[in-house]
Scaffold this motif. Structure first.
Motif, mmCIF file in Angstrom:
data_model
loop_
_atom_site.group_PDB
_atom_site.id
_atom_site.type_symbol
_atom_site.label_atom_id
_atom_site.label_comp_id
_atom_site.label_asym_id
_atom_site.label_seq_id
_atom_site.Cartn_x
_atom_site.Cartn_y
_atom_site.Cartn_z
ATOM 1 N N UNK A 11 0.828 -1.208 -0.005
ATOM 2 C CA UNK A 11 0.000 -0.071 -0.166
ATOM 3 C C UNK A 11 0.782 1.275 -0.007
ATOM 4 N N UNK A 12 1.783 1.228 0.812
ATOM 5 C CA UNK A 12 2.746 2.463 0.925
ATOM 6 C C UNK A 12 3.351 2.923 -0.352
ATOM 7 N N UNK A 13 4.019 1.667 -1.026
ATOM 8 C CA UNK A 13 4.721 1.942 -2.235
ATOM 9 C C UNK A 13 3.716 2.403 -3.114
ATOM 10 N N UNK A 14 2.391 2.266 -3.099
ATOM 11 C CA UNK A 14 1.458 2.992 -4.005
ATOM 12 C C UNK A 14 0.965 4.101 -3.429
ATOM 13 N N UNK A 15 1.478 4.656 -2.303
ATOM 14 C CA UNK A 15 1.134 5.852 -1.935
ATOM 15 C C UNK A 15 -0.332 5.882 -1.344
ATOM 16 N N UNK A 16 -0.694 4.681 -0.947
ATOM 17 C CA UNK A 16 -2.329 4.513 -0.170
ATOM 18 C C UNK A 16 -2.003 4.346 1.451
ATOM 19 N N UNK A 17 -2.609 5.339 2.088
ATOM 20 C CA UNK A 17 -2.338 5.337 3.403
ATOM 21 C C UNK A 17 -2.916 4.051 3.929
ATOM 22 N N UNK A 18 -2.374 3.643 5.227
ATOM 23 C CA UNK A 18 -2.388 2.058 5.742
ATOM 24 C C UNK A 18 -2.670 2.133 7.228
ATOM 25 N N UNK A 19 -3.685 1.704 7.637
ATOM 26 C CA UNK A 19 -3.988 1.723 9.053
ATOM 27 C C UNK A 19 -4.204 0.374 9.607
ATOM 28 N N UNK A 20 -3.383 -0.329 10.468
ATOM 29 C CA UNK A 20 -3.559 -1.736 10.933
ATOM 30 C C UNK A 20 -4.097 -1.559 12.511
ATOM 31 N N UNK A 21 -5.288 -2.118 12.479
ATOM 32 C CA UNK A 21 -5.899 -2.013 13.718
ATOM 33 C C UNK A 21 -6.045 -3.303 14.274
ATOM 34 N N UNK A 22 -5.438 -3.636 15.627
ATOM 35 C CA UNK A 22 -5.395 -4.904 16.106
ATOM 36 C C UNK A 22 -6.336 -4.969 17.382
ATOM 37 N N UNK A 23 -7.202 -6.078 17.305
ATOM 38 C CA UNK A 23 -8.240 -5.997 18.400
ATOM 39 C C UNK A 23 -8.073 -7.391 19.348
ATOM 40 N N UNK A 24 -8.580 -7.035 20.717
ATOM 41 C CA UNK A 24 -8.716 -8.104 21.323
ATOM 42 C C UNK A 24 -9.592 -7.795 22.440
ATOM 43 N N UNK A 25 -9.872 -8.783 23.323
ATOM 44 C CA UNK A 25 -10.977 -8.481 24.224
ATOM 45 C C UNK A 25 -10.646 -7.256 25.290
ATOM 46 N N UNK A 26 -9.653 -6.754 25.181
ATOM 47 C CA UNK A 26 -9.266 -5.614 26.010
ATOM 48 C C UNK A 26 -9.469 -4.454 25.412
ATOM 49 N N UNK A 27 -9.641 -4.661 23.948
ATOM 50 C CA UNK A 27 -9.687 -3.370 23.234
ATOM 51 C C UNK A 27 -10.943 -2.384 23.689
ATOM 52 N N UNK A 28 -10.564 -0.953 23.939
ATOM 53 C CA UNK A 28 -11.448 -0.229 24.342
ATOM 54 C C UNK A 28 -12.011 0.487 23.147
ATOM 55 N N UNK A 29 -13.511 0.785 23.255
ATOM 56 C CA UNK A 29 -14.244 1.343 21.998
ATOM 57 C C UNK A 29 -13.821 2.672 21.680
ATOM 58 N N UNK A 30 -13.691 3.691 22.976
ATOM 59 C CA UNK A 30 -13.172 4.815 22.933
ATOM 60 C C UNK A 30 -11.857 4.960 21.872
#
Lengths: 302, 361
Positions: A265-284
């Motif tokens: 994605x970055x090579x093509x200039x597309x912003x990339x966001x990785x969001x990792x979830x587990x049972x402690x992830x806070x919604x806010x």
């Protein structure tokens, strides 16, 4: 009274749930799917050590079904869904983990699907499942074929209206479409005015071509489809405004495939966001990161 | 061409023996240490498993030192190891390094192509190089095993001797120019180990080490677990040294296949299928060692390791039904020595009490 088959709403249910339900109905059984994931389900699954959130959630659904009045539990073991490829180790060993943690309960129907050397493995699994309900191999296979033909894959090749910026939401269906696990990321992004395209809407052929073009074949079947679809979206012109990868903490294949996609994605200039979830992830905190990403895309817009 | 490779226990010595005999210039990475781990972790995806990070650190350090070719392995899944090379290569290229990566996939054709890239030597030379490497591997494993049995027995004052002899043995085996020399060096140093003065200890506890091969063999990442247990008076039985892996997965001769099948059938009541990596063997070895009177099992694996997490979820059931205590330990770059030592000491205490109680009955 028809036999009640308990099906946990987790993991591969999000790929094959329609087919499984239809198949059991055709065999005269009554499929009972556990309800949508909620915090009680996550809680019930939390006793398994160190596994990823979707496996914990799956185990929670199993516990829920054990407590309800089902006659059988359907826990297929999908070793491989395509020639030369594997499922992730946790999917392969899921049944053993369940067996190690529960005792008693209804009998388990646990066909093994191993398609590493062709389609025969799938047919055998369909026949074994039917046999567990007292049907002949032929009747079971016919029911399976009819159910498989009737499946409704997601509308392929979906592209948003021209001109509007769009964001690809990558991730396994059992994360994206489980509204509790994904904290309804699709709904939240849409509400923020972001045009979301889930990764499984890619044209399957384009996805397969993109995956085949990688220097090293991805041997995890489901990850290969996911990566191929994401790469196919990155290759269209104009490219998406951004890509969000929703993954679960401790997902083994995603830890490497996410990195691969980020670099593409970055090579093509597309912003990339990785969001990792587990049972402690806070919604806010989760919402804040989505909002920040959406804001960044808006500011970036020419 | 200057070839480097990942560190893993005695692997660098064995590969160096092989490559030197093939006439290839080698540059092994510096021993894995704090700097390796920091470099590797900085440039790796956060939740990649530890071997990914440390071997990436090895490659960066070796490339900085002047290597231009990386020799590593591929794989067909479902363990992540099979996809390491593809992603590590991407990361290193994005960091600006220029190098060749020779990836040995688990098939004859791939091994052959890599070999041809490395050397144009004739059959005879290639054959004797592989024989030397195999002899080096066997010799180093023999010394390792001898050190494991001797450590709990030697007098307190002679504890340092064991490690000194191990280092000398490694140097002597590495200097061997033929299989016979390597074997002779191993025999000599094993003899020296067994003639160290013995202390006044009760018969040592016997503990089997099972789990994922990399973290079992690479002593820096496991906080020197084998030696620490040895000094606590425990005889450690490593269930997978380099030679065991080689026999089981590459050579696959009759005896090795037979041993594998035996382990698979011992594991079957608990885990009846290959789930990648060594999970089935971890379960099978636990059952096997429990049957032969071992006092306990240490199960070691990288944090988030997919196959061993399955084993870790299944081993408590084995513990309960077979009556053998199991300590599962996950290691990552955050694992501190102090925490690990505390857990090992508690485990060893438990095993001592257990033995005393059983003896009293």
């Amino acid at each position: 009274m028809s036999c009640k088959i308990g099906i946990p709403r987790g993991l591969l249910y999000y790929y094959y749930g329609d087919v499984w339900r239809d198949y059991f109905r055709r065999l005269g059984a009554q499929p009972v799917v556990s309800p949508e994931t909620n915090s009680a389900v996550v809680e019930a699954g939390g006793r398994i050590d160190e596994v990823c959130l979707p496996v914990k959630v799956f185990f929670g659904h199993v516990r829920l079904l054990l407590a309800s009045q089902v006659d059988r539990l359907f826990l297929p073991r999908v070793v491989s869904a395509a020639a030369g490829r594997y499922s992730c180790p946790k999917l392969i060993g899921l049944l053993d983990i369940v067996r190690a943690h529960v005792s008693g309960g209804p009998p388990i129907i646990a066909p093994t699907v191993d398609s590493r050397s062709g389609w025969r493995g799938l047919y055998r699994a369909a026949a074994d499942t039917g046999a567990a309900l007292g049907h002949s191999p032929l009747a079971s296979l016919i029911a399976w074929r009819q159910a498989w033909r009737g499946r409704r894959p997601p509308p392929a090749g979906a592209r948003p209206a021209a001109g509007r910026p769009w964001v690809v939401l990558a991730g396994h269906p059992y994360i994206l479409y489980d509204r509790h696990v994904s904290m309804d990321a699709i709904g939240k992004l849409t509400a923020m005015g972001v045009e979301v395209v889930p990764v499984d809407r890619a044209d399957p052929q384009a996805a397969d071509r993109a995956a085949a073009a990688l220097p090293k074949d991805i041997f995890w079947h489901y990850c290969r489809s996911l990566a191929g679809a994401a790469l196919a979206f990155l290759g269209v012109s104009p490219p998406p405004a951004g890509m969000i990868y929703l993954t679960s903490f401790a997902c083994g294949p995603d830890s490497l495939i996410g990195e691969l996609l980020r670099r593409h994605a970055e090579r093509r200039g597309v912003p990339f966001l990785l969001l990792s979830l587990d049972e402690h992830t806070a919604e806010a905190g989760f919402v804040t990161r989505l909002e920040a990403f959406a804001d960044m895309l808006r500011r970036r817009k020419p | 061409m200057t070839v480097t490779f990942p560190n893993m226990g005695t692997l660098p010595i064995v590969l160096q023996a092989l490559l030197k005999a093939l006439g290839v210039r080698t540059l092994p990475p510096p021993p894995t240490g704090k700097a390796t781990l920091e470099l590797g972790a900085r440039h790796s995806p956060e939740t990649a498993c530890l071997p990914f990070k440390t071997t990436l650190g090895n490659f960066i350090q070796a490339l900085e030192a002047g290597a231009d070719t990386i020799l590593t392995c591929g794989g067909g899944g479902p363990c992540r190891l099979g996809y390491y090379a593809a992603v590590q290569q991407d990361i290193l290229r994005d960091l600006g390094y220029r190098f060749d990566m020779l990836v040995v996939e688990p098939e004859v054709g791939s091994a052959w192509r890599v070999l041809r890239r490395l050397t144009s030597g004739g059959w005879r030379r290639t054959w004797s190089a592989f024989r030397l490497a195999a002899a080096t591997m066997r010799a180093l494993d023999a010394v390792e095993r001898a050190a494991c049995s001797v450590r709990p027995l030697v007098a307190v004052g002679a504890a340092g001797e064991v490690e000194a002899i191990r280092r000398q043995a490694a140097a002597a085996v590495a200097a061997a120019t033929c299989s016979a020399e390597a074997a002779a060096a191993a025999a000599e140093f094993c003899r020296r180990l067994s003639s160290l003065p013995a202390g006044e200890q009760p018969p040592p506890l016997r503990v089997g080490l099972v789990g994922e091969i990399y973290v079992m063999l690479e002593s820096y990442v496991n906080n020197d677990l084998v030696r620490r247990l040895g000094r606590m008076g425990v005889e450690v039985r490593p269930t997978m040294l380099l030679g065991d892996y080689f026999n089981a997965h590459i050579l696959r001769n009759g005896a090795a296949r037979h041993r594998e099948e035996a382990l698979v059938s011992l594991a079957a009541p608990y885990l009846d299928r290959y789930v990648g990596g060594h999970a089935v063997k971890s379960v099978g070895q636990t059952v096997a060692l429990g049957q032969t009177g071992f006092d306990g099992i240490v199960h070691l694996f990288p944090f988030t390791c997919m196959p061993e997490i399955i084993a870790a979820n299944i081993l408590p059931g084995v513990r309960d039904s077979r009556g053998i205590p199991v300590l599962s330990l996950a290691v990552d770059e955050q694992t501190g020595a102090a925490g690990m030592v505390t857990r090992l000491e508690a485990f060893v205490d438990l095993l001592r009490h257990r033995r005393k109680n059983t003896a009293g009955m």
